[in-house]
Structure formats: C-alpha cells, structure tokens
Design an enzyme around this catalytic site. Structure first.
Site: not given
Length: 366
Positions: A102, A181, A325-326
């Site tokens: 990424q 971002y 994810g987590r």
C-alpha cells in the site's frame, strides 16, 4: 477446512493471480520497522503468521522521506527498505499467500516536525482542522501546507515506489487514496482549491489519482496488479464534500478507474460517526464497477462478508472479497477461526503500535 462460510473460503482470480480465498487482510500500521523505515525480520514473521488470508495488503508504506506522522513506519524509497521488504514478501510467498504494497503519503496531515526540514505539502494552501497525532506530540497540530507546484513530480514519486515494490517482490500495489491523505486531498474540493489542470472541475480533481494509477500500471505492465482504496464518505482528517458533490466526483473517478481495467477497487466506509456526508460507498458506487473486482472494508463479520459475497443486501451485485482489519491483529488465522465458529479474540489497543521494549508483544505473540 470446515466451510461455515463457503463463498468466503472459495478462490478467485485477480488477473493472473489466484487468491486462495476471499479474505483480505487490511493495511494495519503497527510501527515495528527499524529507524530509516527498514522492514525487519520480526515484520517478516508477523506477515507470515497471517497467510491464511488470500491476499495481504501491507501496512501503509511511505513513498518518500516526508509525508509522515508515525514513527517506525516502513518506506519504499531506499535500497535498504527494498532489501528489508524482500524478506517479508519471501516469507509470505513461502506460506502460500500474496501481498500488495500500500503506497502512502499523508500530505497536509503529516507531522510538521518530521518532514526533513521541508514544509508539509498538499494540493492547496488549505489547513486541515484538528490535528491529533498518534505517538507524536499534538503541538503544533495540523499546519497550512505548501501547494505542490507541479503535481506531475509527485506522480513520478509514486511511479518510483511502484517500481521499488516490484523489485521488493510484492505481487502488486494499492494506492491509498482515502482517509484524508494526499491523493484524497486532490480528489475533494474541500482541500483542493487549484485552478490549473489539477483542480477546479470534477475531471481535474480526479487527474492526480488517475495519473498515479496509470504510472503504476506502466511500471507493472499489468493493470490487474494495481488496486486502489477509496473512502468517499469522508469523515477523517477533515475530509468529506457534500453528498451531491461527493457523488458527482466519485462517480466520475470510479468510472474512469474502471476503464483502466485495474485489479480492484476497495471501498471503505471510513469513520461515519465523524462524517461530513451520508454516503454509503458500497451502495452508491458498486453498480458503477464493471471490470475491477470490488473489495469492501469496514466492520465486517463472517456473516456480513458471506452475505455480501453472495450479493445479499448489496446494490449492483456481490462484492468479490471481504477486507478484515483489526481482527487480524489477535487472530493470525482469522479465516480458520471464522470457518470453525471459533471466538474472534480482541487485541489490546495499547499494543497496536510500538509501545514496549519487546516489539513482539501484541504483535507476533498471539
């Protein structure tokens, strides 16, 4: 393996790549790289442990020495970093999985004291409101960035990072174009006030992202080895145009991305509790995607993922892969846990990042 979720467990083609299942490990910043952003042997172990995923998305990886607000985050712009990543990609491949890098740049929301003496950069001199930095002092908070004079120079920075990822043994690259971002800052009028060819209109605000994607495709020589992450609902790092503006902007961008025949588009709801619009990205934009695979990210369980993979409750067709994810932090073998009906353990948030003398704590010791 038991098949409580048979669709999630089934393989799928991503161009010439075969994902052994449809569980994707999301990018997770963990702050275990060595000084200088060099991946370590411990990172190689961490990624190898999580190869039950059909595809791993690396933690956000910086494309140049500025643009960060995190300590000990890996990069892809020096020979030492490339050498370090080779250990990681080799470990993943030895354990029968695939990994994309990424590509990450924080732009205007980078910490001003960690920019190698240079100013923060962004599409325009528009400061993001707020500014709470994890692991670094909050003061002075977000600052007004210096407008990038020639965005095509940053397209080349991303091109070099894509080239470095290929040299490092990754199977492809993902452009992080969400969560406020740098690429996201170009997409939305909230942060992009330019009047040249890189701003002003829907088409011009999409140009930066599209040119980066084209550069990545050119470096890889295979459009399917390139993906993108989008968070059209905003709500983080002072992002989020109105419903109507975001709908127009992302409709154009997604249709143009799909024409490039890239590997996948990853949609993320992001952080809706802090959102500036009410869009649900999967519902809004799934019908527009005809060529790329569709990945969905955000609060998924095994049940929700299986339903969405079968097209239940999804407008415009099923998703192709589910991004977790987590849950991968404390459950290195997450797919097996889901398939067997096991308990999905919760990780200790205090150990998400590098906060201990023993870096394996909360990282590779689950």
């Amino acid at each position: 393996m038991p098949t409580k979720y048979p669709t999630l467990a089934s393989p799928i083609q991503l161009g010439s790549l075969t994902l052994k299942n449809r569980a994707v490990m999301a990018s997770l910043t963990r702050n275990r790289a060595s000084p200088g952003g060099v991946p370590t042997d411990l990172m190689a172990l961490y990624y190898s442990q999580r190869c039950s995923a059909g595809l791993i998305l690396s933690e956000g990886t910086f494309v140049e020495e500025i643009g960060g607000a995190w300590l000990n985050v890996p990069g892809l712009y020096t020979p030492a970093q490339i050498k370090g990543w080779k250990k990681v990609t080799a470990a993943v491949h030895e354990n029968n999985s695939l990994i994309f890098a990424q590509l990450w740049h924080l732009g205007r929301v980078a910490h001003p004291h960690h920019q190698a003496g240079r100013p923060n950069v962004g599409p325009s001199a528009v400061k993001a409101e707020g500014g709470k930095f994890r692991l670094l002092a909050d003061s002075p908070g977000y600052v007004t960035p210096a407008p990038i004079e020639d965005p095509s120079e940053y397209v080349e920075i991303y091109r070099k990072a894509a080239r470095a990822a290929k040299e490092a043994g990754f199977d492809g690259v993902e452009l992080h174009a969400g969560t406020g971002y740098l690429p996201h800052q170009f997409i939305e009028a909230r942060s992009n006030k330019r009047t040249d060819k890189w701003g002003g209109s829907v088409e011009n605000r999409a140009r930066f992202v599209l040119e980066i994607i084209k550069a990545c495709v050119a470096e890889w020589g295979d459009s399917k080895r390139v993906g993108i992450k989008l968070t059209p609902a905003g709500g983080y790092n002072d992002m989020g145009d109105s419903d109507d503006d975001a709908r127009k902007q992302y409709t154009y961008l997604i249709q143009e991305l799909d024409k490039l025949d890239i590997g996948y588009i990853q949609f993320s709801q992001g952080f809706p509790t802090a959102g500036f619009n009410s869009l649900v990205p999967l519902d809004e934009f799934r019908p527009l995607v005809k060529n790329a695979l569709v990945f969905n990210n955000g609060g998924l369980t095994g049940d929700i993922a299986e339903d969405q993979l079968k097209g239940k409750g999804v407008v415009g067709g099923p998703i192709h892969a589910a991004v977790f994810g987590r849950d991968y932090i404390a459950n290195h073998n997450l797919l097996h846990v889901l398939q067997t009906g096991g308990e999905v353990k919760n990780a200790d948030p205090a150990l998400y990042y590098d906060t201990a003398d023993d870096l394996s704590l909360g990282y590779t010791d689950y």
